[in-house]
Write a protein that holds these residues in place. Sequence first.
Motif, short mmCIF file in Angstrom:
data_model
loop_
_atom_site.label_atom_id
_atom_site.label_comp_id
_atom_site.label_asym_id
_atom_site.label_seq_id
_atom_site.Cartn_x
_atom_site.Cartn_y
_atom_site.Cartn_z
N VAL A 106 -9.12 2.11 -1.77
CA VAL A 106 -8.12 1.76 -2.80
C VAL A 106 -6.59 1.97 -2.14
O VAL A 106 -5.97 1.05 -2.14
N ARG A 107 -6.71 2.95 -1.10
CA ARG A 107 -5.20 2.92 -0.27
C ARG A 107 -4.68 1.72 0.37
O ARG A 107 -3.61 1.39 0.10
N PRO A 108 -5.40 0.81 1.01
CA PRO A 108 -5.02 -0.31 1.67
C PRO A 108 -4.42 -1.31 0.36
O PRO A 108 -3.33 -1.80 0.64
N ILE A 109 -5.15 -1.14 -0.59
CA ILE A 109 -4.65 -2.14 -1.80
C ILE A 109 -3.25 -1.54 -2.48
O ILE A 109 -2.30 -2.24 -2.70
N ARG A 110 -3.20 -0.42 -2.49
CA ARG A 110 -2.26 0.51 -3.11
C ARG A 110 -0.81 -0.04 -2.20
O ARG A 110 0.20 -0.21 -2.69
N ASP A 111 -1.16 0.25 -0.71
CA ASP A 111 -0.05 0.22 0.14
C ASP A 111 0.52 -1.44 -0.10
O ASP A 111 1.69 -1.55 0.03
N ASP A 112 -0.47 -2.10 0.04
CA ASP A 112 -0.02 -3.80 -0.09
C ASP A 112 0.79 -4.11 -1.39
O ASP A 112 1.91 -4.48 -1.54
#
Length: 135
Positions: A106-112
């Motif tokens: 989820v972190r990369p989705i959050r950052d995007d």
Amino acid sequence: MFVCVHNAGRSQMAAAYAHHLSGGAVEVRSAGSAPAETINPAVREALLEEGIDISAEKPKVLTDQAVRASDVVITMGCGDTCPFYPGKRYEDWVLEDPAGQGVDAVRPIRDDIKRRVTELLASLGVPVQPLPGDR
């Protein structure tokens, strides 16, 4: 307004970022075309890492009234289920669905989403504020 299918992940993250990064200067809505029962726990955890607590949020159903009341409508994977009204700004953000994924995914989705919301606010002339975890 941020719209995704379940209103349990992507749209909730975008709404939380829009609220916090704008310092409350913009009225933010989120909804889903087929809302889940609860917020995705990995999404909640990923936002807590940023100092944002969405544990009180609940998925909401998409309504015509909410779309009509919005100036900008951002869709995320809900296809043609979002009503279209002339004169509104629409964008479709292609993002991976965090449903069923752990916090590491989820972190990369959050950052995007954070990056996109920051760009959206800038395009609207809204100054970006620091997040609770940045202070």
